[in-house]
Design an enzyme around this catalytic site. Structure first.
Site, PDB file in Angstrom:
ATOM      1  N   MET A   1      13.659  14.309  51.210  1.00  0.00           N
ATOM      2  CA  MET A   1      12.788  13.823  50.241  1.00  0.00           C
ATOM      3  C   MET A   1      12.231  14.569  49.218  1.00  0.00           C
ATOM      4  O   MET A   1      11.293  14.631  48.690  1.00  0.00           O
ATOM      5  CB  MET A   1      11.326  13.286  51.236  1.00  0.00           C
ATOM      6  CG  MET A   1      11.730  12.544  52.214  1.00  0.00           C
ATOM      7  SD  MET A   1      10.550  11.392  53.014  1.00  0.00           S
ATOM      8  CE  MET A   1       9.533  12.627  53.464  1.00  0.00           C
ATOM      9  N   GLY A   2      13.119  15.799  49.060  1.00  0.00           N
ATOM     10  CA  GLY A   2      12.799  16.521  47.741  1.00  0.00           C
ATOM     11  C   GLY A   2      12.096  17.711  48.313  1.00  0.00           C
ATOM     12  O   GLY A   2      11.687  17.796  49.548  1.00  0.00           O
ATOM     13  N   ALA A   3      11.353  18.249  47.090  1.00  0.00           N
ATOM     14  CA  ALA A   3      10.514  19.656  47.320  1.00  0.00           C
ATOM     15  C   ALA A   3      11.187  20.351  48.181  1.00  0.00           C
ATOM     16  O   ALA A   3      10.819  21.056  49.180  1.00  0.00           O
ATOM     17  CB  ALA A   3       9.093  19.361  47.934  1.00  0.00           C
TER      18      ALA A   3
ATOM     19  N   HIS B   1      16.178  23.320  53.208  1.00  0.00           N
ATOM     20  CA  HIS B   1      17.462  22.279  52.777  1.00  0.00           C
ATOM     21  C   HIS B   1      18.520  23.170  52.438  1.00  0.00           C
ATOM     22  O   HIS B   1      19.542  22.662  52.261  1.00  0.00           O
ATOM     23  CB  HIS B   1      16.702  21.701  51.583  1.00  0.00           C
ATOM     24  CG  HIS B   1      15.401  20.706  51.954  1.00  0.00           C
ATOM     25  ND1 HIS B   1      14.160  21.209  51.632  1.00  0.00           N
ATOM     26  CD2 HIS B   1      15.300  19.590  52.827  1.00  0.00           C
ATOM     27  CE1 HIS B   1      13.334  20.111  52.079  1.00  0.00           C
ATOM     28  NE2 HIS B   1      14.125  19.342  52.754  1.00  0.00           N
TER      29      HIS B   1
ATOM     30  N   ASP C   1      12.887  18.483  62.746  1.00  0.00           N
ATOM     31  CA  ASP C   1      12.679  17.053  63.139  1.00  0.00           C
ATOM     32  C   ASP C   1      13.615  16.497  64.249  1.00  0.00           C
ATOM     33  O   ASP C   1      14.428  15.544  64.038  1.00  0.00           O
ATOM     34  CB  ASP C   1      12.998  16.039  61.821  1.00  0.00           C
ATOM     35  CG  ASP C   1      12.066  16.573  60.836  1.00  0.00           C
ATOM     36  OD1 ASP C   1      10.675  16.415  61.000  1.00  0.00           O
ATOM     37  OD2 ASP C   1      12.476  17.093  59.642  1.00  0.00           O
TER      38      ASP C   1
ATOM     39  N   GLN D   1      13.555  12.715  65.101  1.00  0.00           N
ATOM     40  CA  GLN D   1      14.498  11.953  64.154  1.00  0.00           C
ATOM     41  C   GLN D   1      15.986  12.444  64.126  1.00  0.00           C
ATOM     42  O   GLN D   1      16.823  11.124  64.024  1.00  0.00           O
ATOM     43  CB  GLN D   1      13.948  12.461  62.595  1.00  0.00           C
ATOM     44  CG  GLN D   1      14.875  12.202  61.445  1.00  0.00           C
ATOM     45  CD  GLN D   1      14.427  12.556  59.939  1.00  0.00           C
ATOM     46  OE1 GLN D   1      13.628  12.130  59.676  1.00  0.00           O
ATOM     47  NE2 GLN D   1      14.905  13.790  59.461  1.00  0.00           N
TER      48      GLN D   1
ATOM     49  N   LEU E   1       9.821  26.397  57.929  1.00  0.00           N
ATOM     50  CA  LEU E   1       9.546  25.919  56.634  1.00  0.00           C
ATOM     51  C   LEU E   1       9.349  24.193  56.585  1.00  0.00           C
ATOM     52  O   LEU E   1       9.852  23.557  57.461  1.00  0.00           O
ATOM     53  CB  LEU E   1      10.861  26.181  55.978  1.00  0.00           C
ATOM     54  CG  LEU E   1      10.944  27.670  55.639  1.00  0.00           C
ATOM     55  CD1 LEU E   1      12.423  27.820  54.879  1.00  0.00           C
ATOM     56  CD2 LEU E   1       9.690  28.207  55.141  1.00  0.00           C
TER      57      LEU E   1
ATOM     58  N   ARG F   1       5.418  20.264  53.484  1.00  0.00           N
ATOM     59  CA  ARG F   1       3.987  20.028  53.619  1.00  0.00           C
ATOM     60  C   ARG F   1       3.257  21.520  53.930  1.00  0.00           C
ATOM     61  O   ARG F   1       2.108  21.456  53.800  1.00  0.00           O
ATOM     62  CB  ARG F   1       3.865  19.083  54.736  1.00  0.00           C
ATOM     63  CG  ARG F   1       4.142  17.676  54.631  1.00  0.00           C
ATOM     64  CD  ARG F   1       3.656  16.927  55.620  1.00  0.00           C
ATOM     65  NE  ARG F   1       3.856  15.549  55.461  1.00  0.00           N
ATOM     66  CZ  ARG F   1       4.765  14.438  56.047  1.00  0.00           C
ATOM     67  NH1 ARG F   1       5.686  15.288  56.600  1.00  0.00           N
ATOM     68  NH2 ARG F   1       4.989  13.478  55.304  1.00  0.00           N
TER      69      ARG F   1
HETATM   70  O1  PAF Z   1      13.682  14.328  56.987  1.00  0.00           O
HETATM   71  C1  PAF Z   1      13.641  13.663  55.999  1.00  0.00           C
HETATM   72  O2  PAF Z   1      13.594  14.243  55.026  1.00  0.00           O
HETATM   73  C2  PAF Z   1      13.584  12.311  55.883  1.00  0.00           C
HETATM   74  O3  PAF Z   1      12.799  11.634  56.937  1.00  0.00           O
HETATM   75  C3  PAF Z   1      14.878  11.464  55.505  1.00  0.00           C
HETATM   76  C4  PAF Z   1      16.023  12.044  56.786  1.00  0.00           C
HETATM   77  C5  PAF Z   1      15.572  12.188  54.168  1.00  0.00           C
HETATM   78  C6  PAF Z   1      14.837  10.139  55.406  1.00  0.00           C
HETATM   79  O4  PAF Z   1      13.765   9.615  54.485  1.00  0.00           O
END
Ligand code: PAF
Length: 272
Positions: free
Chosen positions: A27-29, A34, A147, A150, A181, A184
């Site tokens: 989701m960027g930032a 990442h 996550d 997720q 990290l 948010r």
């Molecule tokens: O983990 C995230 O950044 C988001 O939940 C994802 C997997 C990119 C889906 O929007």
């Protein structure tokens, strides 16, 4: 590095590629966490695509959709420097239609823990990841263990929908002092950041204790002594398939915390 602004452009780009794609949905930032996913993807694939899309359907009313940090130019720079082949940055308008076919998260594991505190969140995550997988058609997709729920649900979706995609689990990146990290973290004041550290400290303590005792209540008690947060949403002990457990199973336990520090909701976990 190609910038792909719509699903149509991304599908065309994908069609022209001959080779394996490693995909990092974000989701960027972008931060070091990442970047570590991107670097792993680069080392394991012919091409790497990163998506940057603040997906509206995974935010609940009243959550931070509008103030979620957006730093597209800096993100492009990070991706370019890392050697990413393409960044996919669609808009909500070209990703979604009005009356969509919807994906539902599993009734139980999509609605406990994160799913209990953010009901419907995982429906939105799975909806968008499903779309992204269909557009990019990667060989491998990279997700962080931070996550954890997720990650589990995406693996489940891949299995249930027979996607031919390997989900690569990546370690949580931390600041030197242990804070996980997260995009948010920028919301935290200095004082809140200090107290947020109690989350990773409690998890570290739990991991250490779990080599001495398998008793969850005992471990939880010590974690509560360490935690210095404003609202503890849960401390949970699950196995790798997100079944609740009543004693530590070495090699098959995840300890999770969700808490608010000030107005910032943080999650973290440790795999033991
Ligand atoms: O983990 C995230 O950044 C988001 O939940 C994802 C997997 C990119 C889906 O929007």
């Amino acid at each position: 590095m190609k910038i792909l602004n719509s699903p149509k452009e991304a599908i065309e780009f994908r069609k022209a590629l001959n080779g394996s794609i490693g995909f990092v949905p974000t989701m960027g930032a972008l931060h070091e966490g990442h970047l570590s996913l991107i670097e792993k993807a680069i080392s394991e694939n012919d091409f790497v695509v990163v998506s940057i899309f603040v997906n509206p359907t995974q935010f609940l009313p009243g959550e931070d959709l509008d103030k979620y940090p957006r730093r597209l130019e800096a993100d492009f720079e990070i991706c370019k420097r890392a050697g990413v082949d393409a960044v996919f940055t669609p808009t909500a308008e070209n990703m979604y239609t009005k009356d969509e076919v919807l994906i539902k998260a599993p009734k139980i594991k999509g609605y406990i823990l994160e799913g209990f505190n953010r009901p419907g969140h995982f429906d939105g995550v799975l909806q968008v990841v499903n779309k992204l997988f269909n557009i990019i058609k990667p060989a491998k997709a990279y997700f962080g263990k931070k996550d954890a729920q997720q990650l589990y649900l995406i693996k489940q979706m891949v299995k249930n929908f027979f996607f031919d995609i390997e989900i690569v689990e990546c370690e949580t990146k931390r600041e030197k002092d242990g804070l996980a990290l997260s995009s948010r973290n920028v919301y935290l004041s200095d004082e809140e950041r200090k107290r947020a550290l109690s989350i990773s400290k409690a998890l570290k303590r739990a991991a250490k204790l779990s080599s001495k005792t398998k008793n969850i209540e005992e471990i939880k008690k010590e974690m509560l002594d360490i935690l210095d947060v404003d609202e503890l949403q849960y401390i949970a002990f699950v196995d790798r398939d997100f079944n609740y457990i009543n004693k530590i199973k070495p090699g098959d336990t995840i300890i999770l915390i969700a808490a608010k520090v000030g107005n910032t909701r943080l999650i973290d976990n440790i795999w033991i």
